[in-house]
Design a protein around this motif. Structure first.
Motif, mmCIF file in Angstrom:
data_model
loop_
_atom_site.group_PDB
_atom_site.id
_atom_site.type_symbol
_atom_site.label_atom_id
_atom_site.label_comp_id
_atom_site.label_asym_id
_atom_site.label_seq_id
_atom_site.Cartn_x
_atom_site.Cartn_y
_atom_site.Cartn_z
ATOM 1 N N GLU A 5 84.539 26.098 -15.121
ATOM 2 C CA GLU A 5 85.103 26.771 -13.959
ATOM 3 C C GLU A 5 86.622 26.893 -14.063
ATOM 4 O O GLU A 5 87.193 27.901 -13.681
ATOM 5 C CB GLU A 5 84.733 26.035 -12.668
ATOM 6 C CG GLU A 5 83.281 26.175 -12.284
ATOM 7 C CD GLU A 5 82.380 25.151 -12.965
ATOM 8 O OE1 GLU A 5 82.895 24.244 -13.647
ATOM 9 O OE2 GLU A 5 81.156 25.267 -12.825
ATOM 10 N N GLU A 6 87.273 25.853 -14.578
ATOM 11 C CA GLU A 6 88.732 25.868 -14.753
ATOM 12 C C GLU A 6 89.046 25.404 -16.167
ATOM 13 O O GLU A 6 88.677 24.305 -16.564
ATOM 14 C CB GLU A 6 89.417 24.945 -13.751
ATOM 15 C CG GLU A 6 89.289 25.404 -12.323
ATOM 16 C CD GLU A 6 89.958 24.445 -11.358
ATOM 17 O OE1 GLU A 6 90.299 23.308 -11.762
ATOM 18 O OE2 GLU A 6 90.133 24.812 -10.192
ATOM 19 N N SER A 58 88.784 22.226 -21.167
ATOM 20 C CA SER A 58 88.101 22.276 -19.887
ATOM 21 C C SER A 58 88.670 21.174 -18.994
ATOM 22 O O SER A 58 88.727 20.017 -19.389
ATOM 23 C CB SER A 58 86.604 22.051 -20.098
ATOM 24 O OG SER A 58 85.974 21.904 -18.865
ATOM 25 N N HIS A 94 87.402 19.991 -16.161
ATOM 26 C CA HIS A 94 86.402 19.104 -15.577
ATOM 27 C C HIS A 94 85.574 18.322 -16.587
ATOM 28 O O HIS A 94 85.125 17.234 -16.313
ATOM 29 C CB HIS A 94 85.447 19.899 -14.684
ATOM 30 C CG HIS A 94 86.120 20.524 -13.522
ATOM 31 N ND1 HIS A 94 86.737 19.805 -12.548
ATOM 32 C CD2 HIS A 94 86.289 21.823 -13.195
ATOM 33 C CE1 HIS A 94 87.249 20.622 -11.647
ATOM 34 N NE2 HIS A 94 86.987 21.842 -12.022
ATOM 35 N N HIS A 148 83.248 31.957 -14.127
ATOM 36 C CA HIS A 148 82.028 31.717 -13.355
ATOM 37 C C HIS A 148 80.925 31.263 -14.303
ATOM 38 O O HIS A 148 79.778 31.655 -14.168
ATOM 39 C CB HIS A 148 81.615 32.979 -12.600
ATOM 40 C CG HIS A 148 82.637 33.404 -11.603
ATOM 41 N ND1 HIS A 148 82.873 32.707 -10.442
ATOM 42 C CD2 HIS A 148 83.517 34.429 -11.600
ATOM 43 C CE1 HIS A 148 83.844 33.293 -9.762
ATOM 44 N NE2 HIS A 148 84.261 34.329 -10.438
ATOM 45 N N ASN A 184 79.043 27.888 -15.860
ATOM 46 C CA ASN A 184 78.873 26.450 -15.622
ATOM 47 C C ASN A 184 79.616 25.643 -16.670
ATOM 48 O O ASN A 184 79.629 26.003 -17.833
ATOM 49 C CB ASN A 184 77.392 26.069 -15.646
ATOM 50 C CG ASN A 184 76.662 26.573 -14.430
ATOM 51 O OD1 ASN A 184 77.262 26.940 -13.430
ATOM 52 N ND2 ASN A 184 75.349 26.601 -14.521
ATOM 53 N N GLU A 211 90.063 30.808 -14.788
ATOM 54 C CA GLU A 211 88.920 30.447 -13.966
ATOM 55 C C GLU A 211 87.752 31.341 -14.361
ATOM 56 O O GLU A 211 87.906 32.556 -14.474
ATOM 57 C CB GLU A 211 89.248 30.604 -12.492
ATOM 58 C CG GLU A 211 90.327 29.625 -12.050
ATOM 59 C CD GLU A 211 90.591 29.672 -10.567
ATOM 60 O OE1 GLU A 211 89.622 29.663 -9.794
ATOM 61 O OE2 GLU A 211 91.766 29.723 -10.204
#
Length: 78
Positions: A14-15, A31, A33, A9, A11, A7
């Motif tokens: 994030e995960e 990634s 997402h 921080h 943009n 994880e």
């Protein structure tokens, strides 16, 4: 085969998960997402491969990709 979720921080990242295939000597970093992924051969220089795979495209995004992947490589000690 080993899998680890990271994880950040940053943009767009994030995960991020990393899958290490010890049998095929490869690492897959993706990634969750945004569907951007990197595949690296563990028998070659990982940073050189990373630079080659991220040399085209949007400069700031590619720098974020490099930053995330370098942190993963460092933490996994591969």
């Amino acid at each position: 085969m080993r899998v680890k979720l990271f994880e950040f921080h940053i943009n767009d990242f994030e995960e991020v998960y990393a899958v290490i295939d010890d049998e095929k000597q490869r690492i897959h970093i993706s990634s969750v997402h945004y569907q951007y992924s990197i595949n690296l051969d563990l028998t070659s220089d990982l940073i050189v491969q990373l630079e080659q795979q991220t040399k085209y495209g949007e400069l700031n995004f590619n720098e974020s990709v490099r930053q995330v992947v370098r942190k993963i490589i460092d933490e996994l000690k591969v």
